[in-house]
Design an enzyme around this catalytic site. Structure first.
Site, short mmCIF file in Angstrom:
data_model
loop_
_atom_site.label_atom_id
_atom_site.label_comp_id
_atom_site.label_asym_id
_atom_site.label_seq_id
_atom_site.Cartn_x
_atom_site.Cartn_y
_atom_site.Cartn_z
N ILE A 1 0.82 -1.22 0.00
CA ILE A 1 0.00 0.00 0.00
C ILE A 1 0.85 1.26 0.00
O ILE A 1 0.31 2.36 -0.03
CB ILE A 1 -0.96 0.01 1.20
CG1 ILE A 1 -0.17 -0.07 2.52
CG2 ILE A 1 -1.96 -1.11 1.11
CD1 ILE A 1 -1.07 0.02 3.75
N GLY A 2 2.17 1.11 0.08
CA GLY A 2 3.01 2.29 0.07
C GLY A 2 4.47 1.92 0.22
O GLY A 2 4.82 0.75 0.41
N VAL A 3 5.33 2.92 0.12
CA VAL A 3 6.77 2.73 0.28
C VAL A 3 7.25 3.72 1.32
O VAL A 3 6.99 4.93 1.20
CB VAL A 3 7.53 2.93 -1.05
CG1 VAL A 3 9.03 2.77 -0.83
CG2 VAL A 3 7.04 1.94 -2.09
N GLY A 4 7.92 3.22 2.37
CA GLY A 4 8.45 4.07 3.41
C GLY A 4 9.93 4.28 3.27
O GLY A 4 10.56 3.87 2.28
N GLU A 5 10.51 4.91 4.29
CA GLU A 5 11.94 5.21 4.26
C GLU A 5 12.77 3.95 4.25
O GLU A 5 13.82 3.87 3.62
CB GLU A 5 12.30 6.07 5.47
CG GLU A 5 13.78 6.39 5.57
CD GLU A 5 14.11 7.16 6.83
OE1 GLU A 5 15.31 7.35 7.08
OE2 GLU A 5 13.18 7.54 7.56
N PHE A 6 12.30 2.90 4.97
CA PHE A 6 13.11 1.70 5.14
C PHE A 6 12.65 0.53 4.26
O PHE A 6 13.33 -0.47 4.18
CB PHE A 6 13.07 1.24 6.60
CG PHE A 6 13.69 2.23 7.54
CD1 PHE A 6 15.07 2.29 7.68
CD2 PHE A 6 12.91 3.11 8.28
CE1 PHE A 6 15.65 3.20 8.54
CE2 PHE A 6 13.49 4.02 9.14
CZ PHE A 6 14.87 4.07 9.28
N VAL B 1 5.42 -0.73 2.71
CA VAL B 1 4.34 -0.78 3.70
C VAL B 1 3.21 -1.57 3.08
O VAL B 1 2.76 -1.27 1.98
CB VAL B 1 3.87 0.63 4.10
CG1 VAL B 1 2.79 0.54 5.16
CG2 VAL B 1 5.04 1.47 4.60
N LYS C 1 5.00 -2.78 8.18
CA LYS C 1 6.18 -2.09 7.67
C LYS C 1 7.31 -3.10 7.58
O LYS C 1 7.61 -3.78 8.56
CB LYS C 1 6.59 -0.93 8.58
CG LYS C 1 5.66 0.27 8.55
CD LYS C 1 6.23 1.41 9.40
CE LYS C 1 5.37 2.65 9.33
NZ LYS C 1 5.95 3.76 10.12
N ASP D 1 7.31 15.97 14.35
CA ASP D 1 6.92 15.91 12.94
C ASP D 1 5.40 15.80 12.83
O ASP D 1 4.88 15.01 12.06
CB ASP D 1 7.60 14.72 12.26
CG ASP D 1 7.56 14.83 10.74
OD1 ASP D 1 7.24 15.91 10.23
OD2 ASP D 1 7.82 13.82 10.07
#
Length: 986
Positions: free
Chosen positions: A627-632, A635, A653, A746
């Site tokens: 469903i997504g791409v994170g920093e590491f 996702v 994650k 943040d």
């Protein structure tokens, strides 16, 4: 006719020689036992019959290298039985071998007149034997392997066109048990040429897996058998679990089990355990890589298991090799003494330099010095008492009692830590010299009854251990035992003995003695009980009366027993009281607010993960989609089914492959943070997966995703009450974090997640700590740039992040929510945003935003952080607005489109200006007076309706000037509305 056929075969063979004489490179898992193409000279196989059957033929390839083949073509005659046998082939331990045959075969339909006698197959046989010299073919000894048929056969047309139709067939045979075997080929009437014959077996080739070496291993006897092989650890490694693999029948290694670990001082590189480079070390046999030497240490050779401390630095016995080398602390500071008679109270401050350690404590050294020569000092001895203790003090104060009066003492306070013993240095101590005052004497240790008569008792005693001056006199107090001090008498004497007369016979008396100096009386001695007698007798000396002695001793024993019992009871009560008090204190603390624990303070970050996050078995997790791409890493959404609980939807994650130790630590630190929180408006951590790859963080699944995208997708669909409810939830979550002393850093709508019930939850706790620690990182964090548009000015300028800076960010989130996900400050650059904030500009209210909400935003954006509301106050304010919906009906603008000009809080009061010129002069924009006059804006009522396009039209093109004018216009419009009673106070 046979010659024609032979010519056809030869012609065909010449056409295929190129295909069979290429470089003979076989797979690494195949071991060749026989290859007819590699034989130099004639093959010399035995044929039966010797004439008219199989014939060995030599052809030349393009390099003029002879190729030995066998062919037969007796298709005109019926009942053919032509045999060809190879030489003896050793099996070299193989239990199953493979035969690869390359051959050509003539299509019988292309030969005239041979329909009844021509065949298109031949038979393959084998015979096991330990005899490598058998000369004859005995057909009954051979076992048939298979009948070989061609996939393709050639015709006269193919010969003319030089078309290659080479067949390749592979057969296997086993299990074999004798030393070797023979192969045989039976022709039953085909026109065939054996171009090549290769016999081989399969092995699993030597390999290294998990730092274990597995040797060449011949496959098993069956096509489905697995051979278990134990590996041996490579150099500089040791077994963790017994390394094993299985050799499959196809020559491939399967199912590695167990592994080896590189020894201390070595790390895995390219499947080998190589020594740590200079400047690196590895302390234990683990799968970790070599680490750089900790601060204040070094290594000068390869393969170091620990690093040597720099000069002046040390490592304690219980320090891990990964810990920095440290040094003893500097001396304590600001030592202050306070003398009270024969007691001294000392206080000091912590050392300026703790040596890099936290285990600092203090030792007290007491020296008694002569008055004439202070340099001649000796230890104070065991008679001096220290409260709370002399050595290992954790506090910076101590009380010293039982000193001698009028005596010089020198006290040294030593600051020590875990490495002080390696370098005891006077620089670690601070000293002070004091002189005690006069003091009362100590108590008298021993009182004796020298003589007892019917009416008197002769007493004697010793001088006090610490007279603390000149003894002026002694005081004797005595009374009858049954009176219990209700009626007593006093006798004073300068001597250390006295006779007490006028006593009653056969009566028990209790005596106490104390000494007096100029400073006053000391304490009384322990009680002495004596019973007078009817017959004169001496207690001590010549002929003591045994009865009186027994009574006296017995009384003393009873008294001692009573005192001991009282002391024990008192101690028990004291301990109970103290334990009860500590329990009450502990109970009180446990009922208080939890405090956030920074996982980066742990020496081992994995300990923080184990403490705050639950380990989940990877088999309980089912990943469904990305469903997504994170920093590491990615996702994903998926499902979690823990035994004994219902299946739930979760967000997952993952940590991407090839991560470093630091990336893994940073990735899991977010789980260590989330695991400490338990609040309905904080994203809930289900657990982590760390024991297998990929490493995962499992959280609850929020169906509607991030708040900013959700609002943009549903622009205008919610009521103001619904939006305020979302803000209230976010504020409640932030109040919880603030109460735990956690600063988010943040906070933005993109980091708020929304579930199917429109519940908003704070997420994304991975903001880097590098901002606090690195002065070069003014705008950079681990995840990228600081979110300038959401960050408080003091956090941008001074890297000062607090709950107050989170409140500023919350005000921006309020603006995002009320504008349905609009970008704060629109298309202004970050530098323009910073400059505008410094000049006092603030975001205007979004379209249809209630005045009360915009005022709360402005409160959150106060320049002085101490002037901003607390999250608790924000939640209370939102609760009041929700309970009073009418307060949300008044908006700050009736414009049909959003205002994109910044609001200037310093705009003048509308009542203070009476003309357009006054107004422009008040905001320092009087240079544009002629522009307004020429355009017809001659009254303030006309000015309050101008917009950005109007300003550009009348010649005001500078963006900053437009913003300043429009900001003041907005403020005037709001003031005019207030003057007409259009705002509802909250």
């Amino acid at each position: 006719m046979a010659g024609i056929f032979y010519f056809a075969l030869f012609s065909c063979l010449f056409g295929i020689c190129d295909a069979v004489t290429g470089s003979r490179v076989y797979p690494a898992n195949e071991v060749t036992l026989l290859d007819s193409r590699s034989v130099q000279g004639e093959l010399g196989w035995i044929a039966s019959p010797l004439e008219g059957g199989w014939e060995e033929v030599s052809i030349m390839d393009e390099k003029n290298t002879p190729i030995r083949t066998y062919q037969v073509c007796n298709v005109m005659e019926p009942s053919q039985n032509n045999w060809l046998r190879t030489d003896w082939i050793t099996r070299e331990g193989a239990q199953r071998v493979y035969i690869e045959i390359k051959f050509t075969l003539r299509d019988c339909n292309s030969l005239p007149g041979v329909m009844g006698t021509c065949k298109e197959t031949f038979n393959l046989y084998y015979y096991e034997s330990d005899n490598d010299k058998e000369r004859f073919i005995r057909e009954n000894q051979f076992v048939k392997i298979d009948t070989i048929a061609a996939d393709e056969s050639f015709t006269q047309v193919d010969i003319g066109d030089r078309i290659m139709k080479l067949n390749t067939e592979i057969r296997d045979v086993g299990p074999l048990s004798k030393k070797g075997f023979y192969l045989a080929f039976q022709d039953v009437g085909a026109c065939i040429a054996l171009v090549s014959v290769r016999v081989f077996y399969k092995k699993c080739p030597l390999t290294v897996r998990n730092l274990a070496q597995f040797p060449d291993t011949i496959t098993g006897a069956d096509t489905s058998s697995l051979v278990e092989v134990r590996g041996s650890c490579v150099n500089n490694s040791e077994e963790k679990d017994v390394p094993k693999m299985y050799c499959g029948a196809d020559g491939e290694w399967l199912v590695p089990i167990g592994n080896c670990l590189c020894n201390a001082g070595h790390e895995e590189r390219s499947g080998e355990c190589q020594a740590c480079k200079i400047g690196y070390y590895k302390a234990l046999s683990t799968d970790a890589t070599c680490a750089k030497c900790p601060p204040h240490s070094y290594s000068v050779w390869e393969g170091a298991t620990s690093c040597t401390c720099d000069r002046g630095f040390f490592r304690a016995d219980n320090d891990a090799a990964s810990m920095p080398c440290t040094r003893p602390p500097s001396a304590p500071l600001n030592l202050i003494s306070n003398v009270n008679e024969t007691s001294v109270n000392l206080e000091w401050s912590s050392p300026q330099n703790t040596g890099g350690r936290q285990d600092i404590s203090y030792n007290v050294v007491c020296k008694k010095c002569g008055a004439g020569d202070p340099s001649k000092c000796r230890p104070c001895g065991s008679g001096v008492h220290y409260t709370p203790q002399q050595n290992g003090l954790k506090t910076t104060k101590v009380s010293i009692t039982d000193l001698l009066a009028h005596t010089n003492y020198t006290f040294e306070i030593w600051a020590v830590n875990g490495v002080s013993k390696y370098n005891p240095n006077p620089d670690q101590s601070v000293s002070v010299t004091v002189t005690t005052n006069q003091a009362a004497p100590s108590s008298i240790a021993l009182v004796q009854a020298k003589e007892v008569t019917r009416y008197s008792v002769a007493l004697a005693w010793l001088e006090p251990d610490r007279p603390n001056g000149v003894i002026l006199e002694y005081e004797v107090k005595y009374y009858e035992k049954d009176q219990n001090e209700r009626s007593y008498r006093i006798v004073r004497t300068a001597a250390r003995n006295t006779d007490i007369k006028g006593l009653n016979p056969l009566t028990s008396y209790v005596f106490h003695v104390r000494a007096r100096t100029a400073a006053g009386y000391g304490d009384f001695s322990e009680p002495l009980e004596v019973t007078t007698n009817t017959v004169p007798s001496r207690i001590i000396g010549d002929g003591a009366n045994s009865t009186v002695l027994l009574v006296s001793v017995s009384g003393s024993v009873v008294l001692v027993v009573i005192l001991i019992a009282a002391f024990v009871i008192s101690r028990r009560r004291s301990k109970y009281s103290k334990a009860k008090q500590e329990a009450d204190e502990e109970k009180h603390l446990n009922q208080g607010v939890r405090t956030y624990v920074d996982p980066f303070t742990y020496e081992d970050p994995n300990q923080a993960v184990r403490e705050f996050a639950k380990e989940i078995d990877a088999s309980c997790i089912k990943i469904e989609k990305v469903i997504g791409v994170g920093e590491f890493g990615e996702v994903c959404s998926g499902r979690l089914k823990v035994p004994g609980k219902r299946e739930i939807c979760v967000a997952i994650k993952t940590l991407k492959a090839g991560y470093t130790d630091k990336q893994r630590r940073d990735f899991l630190s977010e789980a260590s943070i989330m695991g400490q929180f338990d609040h309905p408006n904080i994203i809930h951590l289900e657990g982590v997966v760390t024991k297998c790859k990929p490493v995962m963080i499992i959280t609850e699944y929020m169906e509607n995703g991030s708040l900013d995208a959700f609002l943009r997708k549903n622009d205008g669909r919610f009521t103001v009450i619904q939006l305020v409810g979302m803000l209230r939830g976010i504020g409640s979550g932030m109040k919880y974090l603030s109460d735990m002393s956690y600063v988010h850093r943040d906070l933005a709508a993109r980091n708020i997640l929304v579930n199917s019930n429109l519940v908003c939850k704070v997420s994304d706790f991975g903001m880097s700590r590098v901002l606090e620690d690195d002065p070069e990182a003014a705008y950079t964090t681990r995840g990228g740039k600081i979110p300038i548009r959401w960050t408080a000015p003091e956090a941008i300028a001074y890297r000062k992040f607090t709950s107050a800076s989170d409140v500023w960010s919350y005000g921006i989130v309020m603006w995002e929510v009320m504008s349905y996900g609009e970008r704060p400050y629109w298309d202004m650059s970050n530098q323009d945003v910073i400059k505008a904030i410094e000049e006092g500009y603030r975001l205007p209210p979004p379209m249809d935003c209630p005045i009360a909400l915009h005022q709360l935003m402005l409160d959150c954006w106060q320049k002085e952080r101490s002037d901003r509301p607390k999250f608790g106050q924000i939640v209370n304010m939102l609760d009041k607005l929700i309970r009073n919906p009418n307060s949300l009906k008044r908006t700050g603008t009736e414009s049909s489109r959003p205002n994109t000009a910044l609001l200037d809080p310093s705009s003048p009061e509308f009542s203070a200006v009476v003309s357009v010129g006054d107004w422009l002069q008040a905001i320092k924009m009087d240079r544009y007076k002629d522009n307004f006059t020429a355009a017809g804006y001659t009254t303030l009522e006309a000015v309050v309706h101008v917009n950005q396009e109007d300003l550009a039209r009348i010649g005001i093109t500078a963006i900053t000037h437009q913003n300043k004018i429009l900001s003041s216009v907005q403020a005037m419009r709001t003031q005019m509305q207030q003057m007409h009673g259009r705002m509802v106070p909250v």
